[in-house]
Design a protein around this motif. Structure first.
Motif, PDB file in Angstrom:
ATOM      1  N   GLU A  93      -3.536  -4.871  -7.210  1.00  0.00           N
ATOM      2  CA  GLU A  93      -4.761  -4.225  -6.707  1.00  0.00           C
ATOM      3  C   GLU A  93      -5.230  -3.138  -7.666  1.00  0.00           C
ATOM      4  OE1 GLU A  93      -5.831  -1.339  -2.976  1.00  0.00           O
ATOM      5  OE2 GLU A  93      -4.551  -3.079  -2.568  1.00  0.00           O
ATOM      6  N   VAL A 113       1.121   3.647  -7.962  1.00  0.00           N
ATOM      7  CA  VAL A 113       1.751   2.774  -6.975  1.00  0.00           C
ATOM      8  C   VAL A 113       3.002   3.401  -6.360  1.00  0.00           C
ATOM      9  CG1 VAL A 113       2.943   0.560  -6.730  1.00  0.00           C
ATOM     10  CG2 VAL A 113       0.757   0.687  -7.935  1.00  0.00           C
ATOM     11  N   ARG A 165       0.440  -3.958  -4.709  1.00  0.00           N
ATOM     12  CA  ARG A 165      -0.252  -2.700  -5.049  1.00  0.00           C
ATOM     13  C   ARG A 165      -0.564  -2.626  -6.542  1.00  0.00           C
ATOM     14  NH1 ARG A 165       3.798   0.326  -1.797  1.00  0.00           N
ATOM     15  NH2 ARG A 165       4.052   1.652  -3.613  1.00  0.00           N
TER      16      ARG A 165
END
Length: 169
Positions: A113, A128, A110
């Motif tokens: 990303e 996150v 995460r």
């Protein structure tokens, strides 16, 4: 510590050998370099760590003999001085997160990303999850240089962090 942080370094040994040589006037010189470094490309670097401005002439002469010996066998040699104090503080902090226990696959995915586009450190963390769970993973990714940030300033919530590009690493 900077050698531990260098992604091209695959192995490191402290005071790995004694070198016995003659200097140019023919006097016997012995020296134990501070570090032996093996790089990913197979090359070798011998390192002494001492600020040059705080080295007596006798030590500088030993370092010169060591450098010549390294050149003869195809190794590199470096005399490294002090790290920038701010960079040293940042590396010392990040090194504390080098252990695998500071890594969670899901949180790391995460973070990668979210930080594919540069963003502020705490914005990424808060996006996150909870900082207690996310910060150790972010710091580990910074230590492994999967995420990059400017280490010339103290790491803070305002540090801009971005995903490392494979060619840059």
């Amino acid at each position: 510590m900077a050698l531990d942080f260098d992604p091209s370094v695959t192995a490191l040994a402290s005071q790995p050998l004694w070198l016995f040589r003659e200097n140019e006037p023919g006097k016997s010189v012995s020296h134990a370099p501070d570090y032996f470094v093996r790089r990913a490309d197979g090359s070798v670097l011998l390192v002494d760590c001492r600020p040059e401005n705080r080295c007596p002439a006798r030590d500088l002469a030993k370092f010169a003999v060591t450098e010549r010996a390294c050149a003869e066998i195809g190794w590199s040699y470096a005399l490294l001085g002090e790290l920038d104090p701010v960079e040293a503080v940042n590396l010392r902090w990040l090194a504390g997160y080098g252990h695998p226990r500071c890594f969670t696959v899901e949180v790391a995915a995460r973070l990668r990303e979210f930080l594919a586009a540069p963003g502020l450190l705490m914005e990424g963390v808060e996006e996150v999850g909870h900082p207690i769970a996310v910060l150790p993973v972010l710091f580990r990714l910074l230590w492994r240089q999967e995420l990059l940030g400017d280490l010339s300033g103290l790491l803070s919530d305002r540090t801009v962090v971005r995903l490392a590009v494979e060619e840059v690493r």
